[in-house]
Each structure stands twice: as C-alpha cells, then as structure tokens.
Design an enzyme around this catalytic site. Structure first.
Site, PDB file in Angstrom:
ATOM      1  N   ASP A 190       0.823  -1.221   0.000  1.00  0.00           N
ATOM      2  CA  ASP A 190       0.000   0.000   0.000  1.00  0.00           C
ATOM      3  C   ASP A 190       0.855   1.268   0.000  1.00  0.00           C
ATOM      4  OD1 ASP A 190       0.810  -0.905   2.608  1.00  0.00           O
ATOM      5  OD2 ASP A 190      -0.382   0.726   3.461  1.00  0.00           O
ATOM      6  N   GLU A 191       0.251   2.312  -0.460  1.00  0.00           N
ATOM      7  CA  GLU A 191       0.782   3.681  -0.334  1.00  0.00           C
ATOM      8  C   GLU A 191       2.282   3.786  -0.640  1.00  0.00           C
ATOM      9  OE1 GLU A 191      -2.101   5.475   3.116  1.00  0.00           O
ATOM     10  OE2 GLU A 191      -0.510   4.148   3.793  1.00  0.00           O
TER      11      GLU A 191
END
Ligand code: TNX
Length: 519
Positions: free
Chosen positions: A324-325
């Site tokens: 993620d991210e």
C-alpha cells in the site's frame, strides 16, 4: 417456618423439575442460521460430565477446552471422559458428517443432555462459543459466582457465510506485548472470527525477529510512534502466538509491508536504500515516504531471507506483503517488484495477500486483494481472477473515530458509529464486486493513536461484534433494530470481561433483562 420453606425448596431441587426457558430470548451474536426453542433448560452442576467421542484427540482437546473455560466462574472442575456411545446425561462432543464445512456445527439441548456436533474441530469450537452466550454473562468471571448455570433447551444449526472473518492489529506504530495480542485473540475468537492479520513492519518499527538480519529488530524495533521504546517478538514468542491462536481456530497472517512503509528496515540496513545511506528512525505518523530500492539484488536476497524465516514459523497458508501507499516508488518499479515478491512467497509454499494497490501487478493465481481504499483496484484484481478480502476504510477501520468527540483515533476515511459499522453488505457495496468474488471481511486496527490494551478495546468494541456478524451471518438475516437489541445484551458480558467499550448512544444499554437472563 423458614425451615419448611427451605425443605420445600430442597425437595423441588431434588426432583429436578426443569426450569422453563426460551432459547429465542438468548441474544446470540453472530446470529445463528437456525434456532428452534423447546421451552425447557439444562443445568450444569458439579455432577455434569463432559463426554468426548472415544479415539478422537481433536474432540478431546475441545472437551478439555470447555471444561477449562467453565471452571473459574462455576468453581467446578467438570469430569472429561471418553465414550463410545451417546450418553444419556451430560455434555457430549462428537464429530459427524454435517453438510457444510468444518466450521458448521449443531448444538442440541434438552433437560439431560447437551449434544454438540460438527464435522471438524472448528465447528466444535464455535458451538462452544455459542454455548458460552447461552450461559449467564457471569460465566465470564474469573472467580466463583453464586448462580445457577442454566441453558435454554432447543436446537441450533449454524454455519458461516464467509470463510475469511478477520481482524488486523498494527503492532508496528505502537508495539503490543504478547499478552495483549492473546487478549485480542480471545476477543475475536469469542465472536467466531478465524483470522488475525499482524501488521509486523512499517516505517516506525520492525516487530519480528529475523535471525539472518538481526539489526531489523535491534535497530528497526527500537522505537515507535511518539518515541517510546518499541519492541519485537522473538521467533519463540511469535510461534507461541501462532499456537495460542490455532487453539482458538484462528490463523495468524503475518504482514511485511513493502516496498513502501519500510523506513524501519531502511534505518537498520543501509544497503536496502538506493543511496546506501541508512535512514533515521521515524516516530511520526506520516505515510508514503519510504521505499526499498527495487532494482537492487540485495533487496530481493533480503526479502527471500525474511519470507523464508517467516514462512517457517507460520502455520497458515497466507503471507501478507503489504504493497500500500508506495507513493515514492514509481509504478514501473512497483509492478515488477510485486511480481517478484509474489514468486518468493510462492517459493516458500505460501499464498499472497496484498493491499488493493497490488492489483496493478500480475497476480499469481490464489493471490488475495485486500480492498481498503479503491474499489477499482479490487475490480482489477477480480478481472485477473483474484478473490477480494473486503476492508473498506469507511466501514471497518477500527482506528476511525466514532464521532467528532472520540478522543482516540483518526477520521480521514469517516466517522464510523456503531450503526454505520453494521449496516452494509460487502456483496452489494459497489457494482462489480459480487458475493462470489469475496472471500470475506477483515477489520484493521491501525495504531498511530492507540498505545495500550484499554485503547484497543475502546476502538474495537463494540464495532468488531457487528463485523463478526457480517462475516458469519447471511445478509438476509441481518437487521439493525434486531442487532442493536442483541448488542445491548453483550454489555454485561463485556463488563465482566473487563472490556472498556464505547457506549454508543444508539444502543439502549440499560434495557431490562428478561426473567430468563437472571439465571
Ligand atoms: C492507511 S490502510 C494505511 C495505514 C494507516 C491507516 C490509518 C493502509 C493499507 N494504509 O498505513 O495506518 O491508513 O488509518
């Protein structure tokens, strides 16, 4: 006069006239598939024996688990005995081939016998969790209680809707000791959840001992958000958590988040950075600023070692790779990185889970996409044949505040009151993600603002109970008005367990208990 009354009472007890009770008035959560009340009751006394099917060690283990559970509050050490045939009295646990999965169970109670059957160990465990809620809330006490241990008679047939029913605990932003993780396991297993995802690494801390890269914990595990001392689990401690969870039918899913959320590792080993310079340890709460150097071979050697050691001490089939991210990893680097890491996980005999961004890569068969932010990413995964683990931040993020007055937590995704956490259906939330695409749901508790068990409890309870019902109970059987009443009846149980829960104004916590529940 007094002695005449007590003699009458005594003789009433001796004839064992069963006390009428109504199984439908027990406010079970998650709501079982089918409940049929027969209006009578079973009483657990010191003479009650827990029988298990002879020759079945799994069943014996569950029988002993039940005896151990009942002991503190009843003050009775019930006998646990093998039997080759169905007994006339007592509690009887056995296997039988039920239609459904190994989580399916039936629980049949009459005045003399509690008959518990399932086709697997998990089903027996869930039957015990239901039995627990059929007893007075004081069964949760840690010392002997003066009450009658009555259960209403009838039959419960029960089976879960989704196979994956989980929660996540972020032990990286703040570290939590083994005993707190065990409590978390106790809590979620009570409501028949079967997965605990541990977020073991992030920018602020590396929390799992990796023997081939010891500075991960020596340096990377040495602090946490706010600058506290952090900590980590030794491999022995982690194995102890895995075993404790397994006994409660919970699979541990370890996550090593990468290529972003890696500052702690980048601080421990300079060679994982493109510039070969170790990063400073980080104790703030920003996200999206770190990345492994995705085109360095040493990074993949490192990941190979980490996954090898992690896979060797994880009994479950999944390893979570985060993903993620990764805001500072260009997409053209991110995609080959995820492709390659999936293969490393596969090499060590495990399947991959990743946050929804991983659907940009080429997913291996059996990789799960955990939908937290973008439904479009989940759909990209579905288009590649992947199943989706549903964790929309707006519904299941346990770090989201209840409302603007909540003193802990964040609200970047939403305020999530108890009704909002319950009134939604994973299979109809967005077009293009259907029941068959979904493996289940998971509720993550991120810990930027959460520092101890009391705070964990306050953010998870009571929302997690609603999530457990969404995972277990058929959507057609879920109803907020009915649920809110059942939830109110969990109050005494939570209080007895010492759970510091959020007393939502949407729930009438102080409603009268029915005559039944006074027993
Ligand atoms: C987003 S959810 C994150 C986490 C944060 C969380 C805070 C996800 C995959 N990433 O790094 O802790 O928000 O709510």
């Amino acid at each position: 006069m007094f002695s005449i009354i007590s003699m009458l009472l005594l003789s009433a007890c001796n004839t064992k006239e069963p006390i009428p009770m109504d199984l439908n008035e027990k406010h079970l959560i998650p709501k079982p598939s089918k409940v049929e009340a027969t209006g009578s009751s079973f009483e657990i006394t010191a003479a009650t024996t827990i029988f298990y099917e002879e020759g079945k060690d799994d069943v014996k283990g569950m029988a002993q688990f039940l005896a151990d559970f009942l002991q503190p509050a009843t003050g009775m050490a019930l006998a646990v005995e093998a039997t080759a045939t169905k007994p006339d009295n007592g509690i009887y646990l056995h296997f039988s081939a039920l239609e459904g999965t190994n989580e399916t169970y039936t629980l049949e109670l009459n005045e003399n016998l509690i008959d518990i059957t399932a086709s697997g160990e998990a089903g027996l465990f869930y039957a015990i969790q239901t039995l627990r809620q059929l007893l007075p809330a004081s069964i949760e006490a840690t010392s002997k209680q003066d009450t009658m241990w009555l259960l209403p008679s009838g039959k419960i047939e029960d089976s879960p809707n989704y196979t994956y029913r989980g929660a996540m605990l972020d032990v990286s932003r703040h570290f939590f000791q083994v005993q707190d993780v065990k409590k978390f396991i106790d809590y979620i297993s009570m409501y028949k959840m079967n997965k605990l995802h541990l977020h073991l690494s992030d920018d602020q801390g590396w929390r799992i001992e990796i023997k081939s890269w010891p500075k991960l914990t020596a340096i990377g595990g040495s602090t946490e958000v706010g600058g506290g001392e952090g900590g980590f689990y030794t491999q022995e401690e982690y194995k102890d958590i895995v075993a404790y969870a397994k006994k409660r039918q919970i699979t541990i899913i370890p996550e090593i988040d990468m290529p972003g959320h890696t500052n702690a590792a980048l601080a421990a080993y300079p060679e994982l950075n493109c510039d070969n310079k170790a990063r400073e340890l980080y104790t703030g709460t920003k996200v999206g600023f770190s990345t492994f150097c995705t085109d360095k071979e040493v990074v993949y050697e490192f990941i190979d070692d980490v996954i090898r050691e992690l896979a060797a001490m994880t009994t479950g089939e999944y390893i979570h790779i985060g993903g993620d991210e990764s805001h500072v990893t260009p997409l053209e680097d991110y995609i080959p990185f995820i492709n390659r890491v999936q293969k490393i996980v596969e090499k060590y005999g495990k399947k991959v889970i990743g946050w929804d961004e991983i659907a940009h890569a080429e997913l291996l068969p059996n990789t799960l996409v955990q939908w937290w932010a973008k439904a479009d990413n989940a759909k990209k995964g579905i288009a590649q044949g992947a199943k989706v683990l549903v964790s929309p931040a707006t519904k299941v993020y346990l770090d989201m505040q209840y409302d603007s007055t909540t003193h802990l937590g964040l609200h970047w995704a939403a305020y999530i009151e108890v009704d909002s956490a319950y009134i939604w259906n994973p299979a109809t939330m967005v077009d293009g993600i259907k029941r068959d695409d979904i493996i289940g749901i998971e509720s993550p508790l991120w810990s930027e603002t959460i520092t101890n068990l009391d705070e964990i409890e306050y953010m998870m309870f009571p929302r997690i109970i609603g999530h457990a019902e969404i995972g277990w109970t058929e959507a057609t059987q879920q109803n907020w008005e009915d649920y809110r009443l059942r939830l109110a009846h969990q109050k005494e149980r939570m209080e007895t367990l010492g759970i510091d829960f959020y007393k939502s104004p949407l729930v009438d916590w102080d409603q009268e208990t029915t005559a039944n529940e006074n027993y």
